[in-house]
Design a protein around this motif. Structure first.
Motif, PDB file in Angstrom:
ATOM      1  N   ARG A   1      -7.314  -0.184  -7.647  1.00 13.91           N
ATOM      2  CA  ARG A   1      -7.133  -1.577  -7.933  1.00 13.91           C
ATOM      3  C   ARG A   1      -6.974  -2.190  -9.260  1.00 13.91           C
ATOM      4  O   ARG A   1      -7.309  -1.237 -10.237  1.00 13.91           O
ATOM      5  CB  ARG A   1      -8.430  -2.118  -7.407  1.00 13.91           C
TER       6      ARG A   1
ATOM      7  N   LEU B   1       0.739  -1.197   0.172  1.00 12.34           N
ATOM      8  CA  LEU B   1      -0.064   0.028   0.067  1.00 12.34           C
ATOM      9  C   LEU B   1       1.033   1.326   0.019  1.00 12.34           C
ATOM     10  O   LEU B   1       0.542   2.253  -0.562  1.00 12.34           O
ATOM     11  CB  LEU B   1      -1.092  -0.035   1.359  1.00 12.34           C
TER      12      LEU B   1
ATOM     13  N   ASN C   1     -10.701   1.644  -0.365  1.00 12.20           N
ATOM     14  CA  ASN C   1     -10.032   2.747   0.145  1.00 12.20           C
ATOM     15  C   ASN C   1      -9.782   3.637  -1.092  1.00 12.20           C
ATOM     16  O   ASN C   1      -9.299   3.277  -2.161  1.00 12.20           O
ATOM     17  CB  ASN C   1      -8.799   2.587   0.898  1.00 12.20           C
TER      18      ASN C   1
ATOM     19  N   ILE D   1       2.079   1.679  -3.428  1.00  6.63           N
ATOM     20  CA  ILE D   1       1.184   1.931  -4.469  1.00  6.63           C
ATOM     21  C   ILE D   1       0.611   3.373  -4.268  1.00  6.63           C
ATOM     22  O   ILE D   1       0.217   4.019  -5.447  1.00  6.63           O
ATOM     23  CB  ILE D   1      -0.346   1.050  -4.221  1.00  6.63           C
ATOM     24  N   GLU D   2       0.490   4.061  -3.108  1.00 10.41           N
ATOM     25  CA  GLU D   2       0.192   5.238  -2.662  1.00 10.41           C
ATOM     26  C   GLU D   2       1.007   6.306  -3.566  1.00 10.41           C
ATOM     27  O   GLU D   2       0.728   7.350  -4.057  1.00 10.41           O
ATOM     28  CB  GLU D   2       0.152   5.755  -1.409  1.00 10.41           C
TER      29      GLU D   2
ATOM     30  N   GLU E   1      -8.437  -3.678   1.312  1.00 11.14           N
ATOM     31  CA  GLU E   1      -8.325  -2.111   1.514  1.00 11.14           C
ATOM     32  C   GLU E   1      -7.991  -1.430  -0.015  1.00 11.14           C
ATOM     33  O   GLU E   1      -8.507  -0.535  -0.170  1.00 11.14           O
ATOM     34  CB  GLU E   1      -6.748  -2.337   2.088  1.00 11.14           C
ATOM     35  N   LEU E   2      -7.648  -1.893  -0.887  1.00  9.91           N
ATOM     36  CA  LEU E   2      -7.507  -1.809  -2.263  1.00  9.91           C
ATOM     37  C   LEU E   2      -8.838  -1.359  -2.801  1.00  9.91           C
ATOM     38  O   LEU E   2      -9.123  -0.212  -3.606  1.00  9.91           O
ATOM     39  CB  LEU E   2      -6.878  -2.494  -3.313  1.00  9.91           C
TER      40      LEU E   2
ATOM     41  N   ARG F   1      -7.803   5.853  -1.743  1.00 16.00           N
ATOM     42  CA  ARG F   1      -6.594   6.429  -1.951  1.00 16.00           C
ATOM     43  C   ARG F   1      -5.753   5.527  -2.851  1.00 16.00           C
ATOM     44  O   ARG F   1      -4.714   5.809  -3.213  1.00 16.00           O
ATOM     45  CB  ARG F   1      -5.837   6.449  -0.435  1.00 16.00           C
ATOM     46  N   TYR F   2      -6.402   4.190  -2.918  1.00 18.09           N
ATOM     47  CA  TYR F   2      -5.500   3.039  -3.329  1.00 18.09           C
ATOM     48  C   TYR F   2      -6.293   2.709  -4.881  1.00 18.09           C
ATOM     49  O   TYR F   2      -7.532   2.318  -4.634  1.00 18.09           O
ATOM     50  CB  TYR F   2      -5.263   1.995  -2.667  1.00 18.09           C
TER      51      TYR F   2
END
Length: 195
Positions: A112, A73, A107, A76-77, A103-104, A109-110
């Motif tokens: 997929r 994460l 959220n 990725i961010e 989470e992907l 922010r991320y």
């Protein structure tokens, strides 16, 4: 006879609802290219390096690695390009593969991308769990190098299918991130109506 035009329009409406990716002009590439970013998330260093090395030998120029979902994460961010595909272990310390995928997906922010999960000790229960979690493909351990690319390619095709609601969901997430709440709400409503 009088029902046929109505049936046809209902089928057309259903087709339009199902193909939201086309409606929103979401790109649906046909195959992974050597310039796409591939991420390998695996806590066992030797296995991670074998997969990364194999991908490099096949010509993939941008292969990133992480030891668990949390570290992935963080990477990725900071990305400046989309994820081409991910190969992720299911059982890792700190954040396992399913928690990472959740989470992907949840959220904003991320982003997929196509997701291939690696697992051992396969059982019906495990397969049902990963399928219900939204995994695109499963790579069963132990695997050989020749098993890797077919699984990644299948995950890529499944994720980039124009009828995959995940693509549209990702667009809605990006609209939320950009603070375009009206467009995000419209997309979420269309997704729920198409379900």
């Amino acid at each position: 006879p009088t029902n046929q035009p109505q049936e046809k329009s209902t089928k057309e409406e259903l087709q339009q609802q199902m193909d939201l990716a086309a409606k929103y002009r979401i790109p649906t590439p046909e195959q992974l290219t050597a310039h796409d970013l591939v991420m390998v998330i695996e806590d066992q260093a030797d296995l991670r390096l074998i997969v990364v090395s194999h991908l490099n030998k096949l010509g993939y120029k941008d292969v990133r690695q992480a030891t668990n979902g949390y570290d992935a994460l963080q990477i990725i961010e900071k990305l400046d390009k989309p994820l081409g595909a991910m190969v992720c272990d299911m059982d890792m310390p700190v954040m396992n593969g399913l928690a990472f995928l959740a989470e992907l997906r949840e959220n904003t922010r991320y982003p997929r991308g196509p997701f291939c999960i690696c697992m051992d000790n396969v059982s019906k229960e495990k397969i049902m769990l990963v399928v219900e979690s939204g995994i695109d493909e499963i790579l069963v351990k132990p695997f050989t190098q020749k098993d890797i690319m077919p699984k990644i390619n299948t995950a890529f095709k499944i994720f980039h299918n124009s009828r995959n609601p995940e693509k549209v969901y990702e667009l809605a997430k990006s609209q939320l991130k950009a603070a375009d709440y009206d467009k995000a709400e419209k997309i979420y409503l269309e997704l729920s109506n198409a379900a």
